[in-house]
Scaffold this active site. Sequence first.
Site, PDB file in Angstrom:
ATOM      1  N   HIS A  91     -49.084 -33.947 -18.181  1.00 38.23           N
ATOM      2  CA  HIS A  91     -47.967 -34.209 -19.083  1.00 38.23           C
ATOM      3  C   HIS A  91     -46.694 -33.535 -18.594  1.00 38.23           C
ATOM      4  CE1 HIS A  91     -48.427 -30.113 -20.578  1.00 38.23           C
ATOM      5  NE2 HIS A  91     -47.351 -30.279 -21.319  1.00 38.23           N
TER       6      HIS A  91
ATOM      7  N   ALA B 200     -53.517 -29.151   2.411  1.00 37.42           N
ATOM      8  CA  ALA B 200     -53.212 -27.904   1.714  1.00 37.42           C
ATOM      9  C   ALA B 200     -51.723 -27.750   1.439  1.00 37.42           C
ATOM     10  CB  ALA B 200     -53.717 -26.727   2.545  1.00 37.42           C
TER      11      ALA B 200
ATOM     12  N   LYS C  43     -46.918 -39.223  -6.340  1.00 37.89           N
ATOM     13  CA  LYS C  43     -47.187 -40.659  -6.326  1.00 37.89           C
ATOM     14  C   LYS C  43     -48.623 -40.902  -5.878  1.00 37.89           C
ATOM     15  CE  LYS C  43     -42.408 -42.045  -5.328  1.00 37.89           C
ATOM     16  NZ  LYS C  43     -41.525 -42.795  -4.382  1.00 37.89           N
TER      17      LYS C  43
END
Length: 207
Positions: A110, A156, A162
Amino acid sequence: MKDYLPLEWQELPRYESAGLLKSTRRSAKEHGYKSALWFGIIRLKDHWLNNWSTHCPWGGLRKWMQRCRGVKIGKNVHWGTNIIVDYPYPNFVIVEDGASLSGNDYILTHSKPLKYHQACSESYVAPVIIHKHAWIALNVTILPGVEIGEGSIVSAGSVVSKDVPPFTVASGNPAKVVADIAPLIKDNYSSEEFEHLLAERKKKYKI
């Protein structure tokens, strides 16, 4: 994604500073609870389960505690130490069979900015799906609404904002596809299955 409905993108109200009682009542309403007290107990439980799971020496127990919070974790998943899963919305995280989270990873579902930033930033909750056999390396941050494709690798220190297509390596901040590893891992599948997965990848991601 269709298998996980109704885990859909949802708009959230903006963050407003308030006292403990008022903010708990407001958050309870946002999460669909009539009792602020019961909601507060659940939030406290989730908080401690998340904290305990980060330092627990046994991977199976770490996964059990996250499942108790609502995180959907499949079979044969490697769950490293110091993995933080979104506090208010852990039920929006799905980790499929055979995936690996190395450790020190942060999964967010969120974004709830201040009203001050309403003209430039959305307030929402959205699922994070880590598909089968994906490998999330150390110190990776995954932002809301992201899918990590089957068999992919996130290197890493990356910040994933996206979707990562299946059978690719993503790296950087923001993470970008830097390699296609499909030819290297095709022996894990039958020829027919692998061709089908590549066709689905091409249809969705144009690669």
